[in-house]
Enzyme design. Structure first.
Site, PDB file in Angstrom:
ATOM      1  N   PHE A 147      44.466 -16.546  29.918  1.00 23.40           N
ATOM      2  CA  PHE A 147      44.187 -16.599  28.488  1.00 23.40           C
ATOM      3  C   PHE A 147      43.846 -15.201  28.011  1.00 23.40           C
ATOM      4  O   PHE A 147      42.943 -14.563  28.551  1.00 23.40           O
ATOM      5  CB  PHE A 147      43.023 -17.551  28.178  1.00 23.40           C
ATOM      6  CG  PHE A 147      42.833 -17.742  26.700  1.00 23.40           C
ATOM      7  CD1 PHE A 147      43.581 -18.681  26.005  1.00 23.40           C
ATOM      8  CD2 PHE A 147      41.931 -16.963  25.988  1.00 23.40           C
ATOM      9  CE1 PHE A 147      43.432 -18.846  24.627  1.00 23.40           C
ATOM     10  CE2 PHE A 147      41.775 -17.122  24.611  1.00 23.40           C
ATOM     11  CZ  PHE A 147      42.531 -18.067  23.933  1.00 23.40           C
ATOM     12  N   ASP A 165      41.827  -7.719  31.939  1.00 20.97           N
ATOM     13  CA  ASP A 165      41.229  -8.353  30.767  1.00 20.97           C
ATOM     14  C   ASP A 165      39.823  -8.803  31.159  1.00 20.97           C
ATOM     15  O   ASP A 165      39.649  -9.813  31.835  1.00 20.97           O
ATOM     16  CB  ASP A 165      42.100  -9.541  30.327  1.00 20.97           C
ATOM     17  CG  ASP A 165      41.500 -10.288  29.139  1.00 20.97           C
ATOM     18  OD1 ASP A 165      40.309 -10.078  28.832  1.00 20.97           O
ATOM     19  OD2 ASP A 165      42.231 -11.101  28.529  1.00 20.97           O
ATOM     20  N   LYS A 170      33.595 -10.076  23.415  1.00 21.27           N
ATOM     21  CA  LYS A 170      32.546 -11.089  23.597  1.00 21.27           C
ATOM     22  C   LYS A 170      31.138 -10.504  23.708  1.00 21.27           C
ATOM     23  O   LYS A 170      30.539 -10.152  22.704  1.00 21.27           O
ATOM     24  CB  LYS A 170      32.891 -11.971  24.798  1.00 21.27           C
ATOM     25  CG  LYS A 170      34.075 -12.911  24.524  1.00 21.27           C
ATOM     26  CD  LYS A 170      34.200 -13.961  25.595  1.00 21.27           C
ATOM     27  CE  LYS A 170      35.366 -14.901  25.408  1.00 21.27           C
ATOM     28  NZ  LYS A 170      35.103 -16.019  24.512  1.00 21.27           N
TER      29      LYS A 170
HETATM   30  N1  PLP Z   1      40.717 -12.660  26.915  1.00 24.31           N
HETATM   31  C1  PLP Z   1      39.924 -13.509  27.578  1.00 24.31           C
HETATM   32  C2  PLP Z   1      39.832 -13.405  29.073  1.00 24.31           C
HETATM   33  C3  PLP Z   1      39.173 -14.465  26.897  1.00 24.31           C
HETATM   34  O1  PLP Z   1      38.392 -15.312  27.570  1.00 24.31           O
HETATM   35  C4  PLP Z   1      39.293 -14.533  25.491  1.00 24.31           C
HETATM   36  C5  PLP Z   1      38.549 -15.551  24.710  1.00 24.31           C
HETATM   37  O2  PLP Z   1      38.135 -16.562  25.189  1.00 24.31           O
HETATM   38  C6  PLP Z   1      40.128 -13.634  24.840  1.00 24.31           C
HETATM   39  C7  PLP Z   1      40.815 -12.708  25.583  1.00 24.31           C
HETATM   40  C8  PLP Z   1      40.270 -13.658  23.340  1.00 24.31           C
HETATM   41  O3  PLP Z   1      39.129 -13.161  22.733  1.00 24.31           O
HETATM   42  P1  PLP Z   1      38.859 -13.413  21.181  1.00 24.31           P
HETATM   43  O4  PLP Z   1      38.678 -14.893  21.010  1.00 24.31           O
HETATM   44  O5  PLP Z   1      37.624 -12.608  20.879  1.00 24.31           O
HETATM   45  O6  PLP Z   1      40.046 -12.920  20.439  1.00 24.31           O
END
Ligand code: PLP
Length: 402
Positions: A133, A218, A247
């Site tokens: 994700f 990520d 986050k």
């Molecule tokens: N990358 C990862 C690993 C995530 O867990 C998330 C959100 O849950 C995102 C990207 C996306 O972040 P945002 O919701 O702040 O756009």
């Protein structure tokens, strides 16, 4: 006017299905709803509220900066953004930082940078992993490995290959000198709190080095102390070329960032990428204060102590209720995986927990996820786990096992 939950259905685009209660204030790892019911927060706003709610360090930074300067756009720079960039560079592998407002935007910047780097070598294909994700922009849903988030939005950005997570042999078969970048979460968060094996990450690093491929971590969910290291990569023996963080970085104030080395950063030139709000003074002032608070040996070691306390309690509860087949994750990103006979019932546990005044998360249908404040107190952990125990008791009582 006091809004009600019904207003959500009436006025909001229906992409979410929030709980029936409306939270109005918080302190530490406790929250209160409109009717003054108190909740223990093991969800942390999905791994965001690293200092819990209304932490004085974050509140003071917000108020002080709020009185000075909020926003000037990137036509001008500002002091908080420069201070935060320096902190991130001095604490990590990175030499340069790009600021955005969310995790998806941090990843969008990372993927665009990787494509620009690849352009010079005539390659554009990105390797990503099943169940990954990376966010909800079109590029990041296409890169994520969960078709349910992308299939209705075709045509999607192309040139993205998905392979199984933690399967180095398959990765090896696709990562050749035609590949531009590999993007991976050190622990798949939304995908089920599934840690990458060290050997897998080390193998990806080796393959990327051999084939001239950009390695992107990520760390939107795993970053800023969540796993007990400042960033999860620091405990893997692998250094990525690009890292994304969001986050917990703002402790609840929206901010994201892409970190990289001078070698890669220089592929971007003025005008290549941008954001009106990225590097906003207010966001960076809060993030700077939150980051300093977390980036200490005491707070990071505290994550491990608290993690152990949560794991011990979860293990005890599971001995009584026999609901989970595994408890996995690292630091304060933990996932309790349901046994096959309860497969796909994670949502029911979240509902029962909220009836017991406890907030927890799912990660996919099968995993109950915990991502509390990194400074949650022992008393809050114990009270939350007592409530979780009552939720599990209700769950086994009411759920026919398959
Ligand atoms: N990358 C990862 C690993 C995530 O867990 C998330 C959100 O849950 C995102 C990207 C996306 O972040 P945002 O919701 O702040 O756009």
């Amino acid at each position: 006017y006091t809004p009600t939950r019904q207003d959500f259905n009436q006025y909001m685009v229906p992409v979410f299905a929030p709980a029936e209660f409306i939270l109005v204030r918080g302190e530490g790892s406790r929250l209160w709803a409109q009717n003054d019911t108190d909740y223990i927060d093991f969800a942390g706003g999905i791994a965001v509220n690293a200092l819990g709610h209304a932490h004085p360090v974050a509140v003071n930074a917000l108020i002080e900066q709020g009185k000075k300067l909020w926003h000037v756009s990137n036509n001008y720079t500002n002091e908080p953004v420069l201070v935060l960039a320096k902190k991130l560079v001095e604490s990590t592998f990175a030499d340069k930082v790009f600021f955005a407002n969310s995790g998806a935007e941090a990843n969008e910047a990372a993927l665009k940078l990787a494509r620009k780097v690849g352009l010079a070598k005539g390659k554009s294909t990105i390797v990503a992993f099943n169940n990954a994700f990376h966010g909800r922009t079109l590029f990041t849903v296409a890169t994520g490995g969960q078709p349910k988030y992308s299939q209705d939005f075709a045509p999607l950005p192309s040139g993205i290959i998905h392979v199984p997570f933690n399967d180095l042999d398959t990765a090896k078969a696709v990562i050749d000198d035609k590949i531009c970048a590999v993007i991976v979460e050190p622990i798949q968060g939304e995908g089920g709190v599934l840690p990458a094996d060290r050997a897998f990450l080390q193998g990806l690093r080796r393959l990327c080095d051999e084939q001239g491929v950009v390695l992107i971590f990520d760390e939107v969910q795993t970053g800023v102390g969540r796993t007990g290291s400042l960033y999860a990569y620091m405990d893997t023996g692998v250094i990525p070329d690009i890292l994304t963080t969001a986050k917990a970085l703002g402790g609840g104030f929206p901010i994201g960032a892409m970190l990289t080395t001078d070698t890669y950063a220089k592929a971007f030139v003025v005008g290549d990428h941008g954001s009106t709000y990225g590097g906003n003074a207010l966001a960076c002032a809060v993030a700077g204060a939150v980051f300093d608070f977390i980036n200490t040996p005491e707070v990071l070691a505290g994550v491990i102590t608290r993690s152990q306390r949560m794991l011990d309690k979860l293990t005890q509860l599971n001995q009584t209720y026999q609901v989970f087949e595994a408890i996995r994750g690292k630091g304060l990103l933990l996932g309790a995986v349901l046994k096959p006979e309860y497969a796909n019932n994670a949502k029911d546990i979240v509902s029962l927990a909220s009836e017991q005044r406890l907030l927890v998360l799912v990660a996919g249908g099968n995993v109950v996820r915990f991502a509390p404040s990194l400074v949650i107190s022992d008393e809050e952990i114990d009270e939350g786990m007592a409530r979780f125990g009552r939720a599990l008791q209700q769950f086994v009582h009411h759920t026919p096992s398959k």
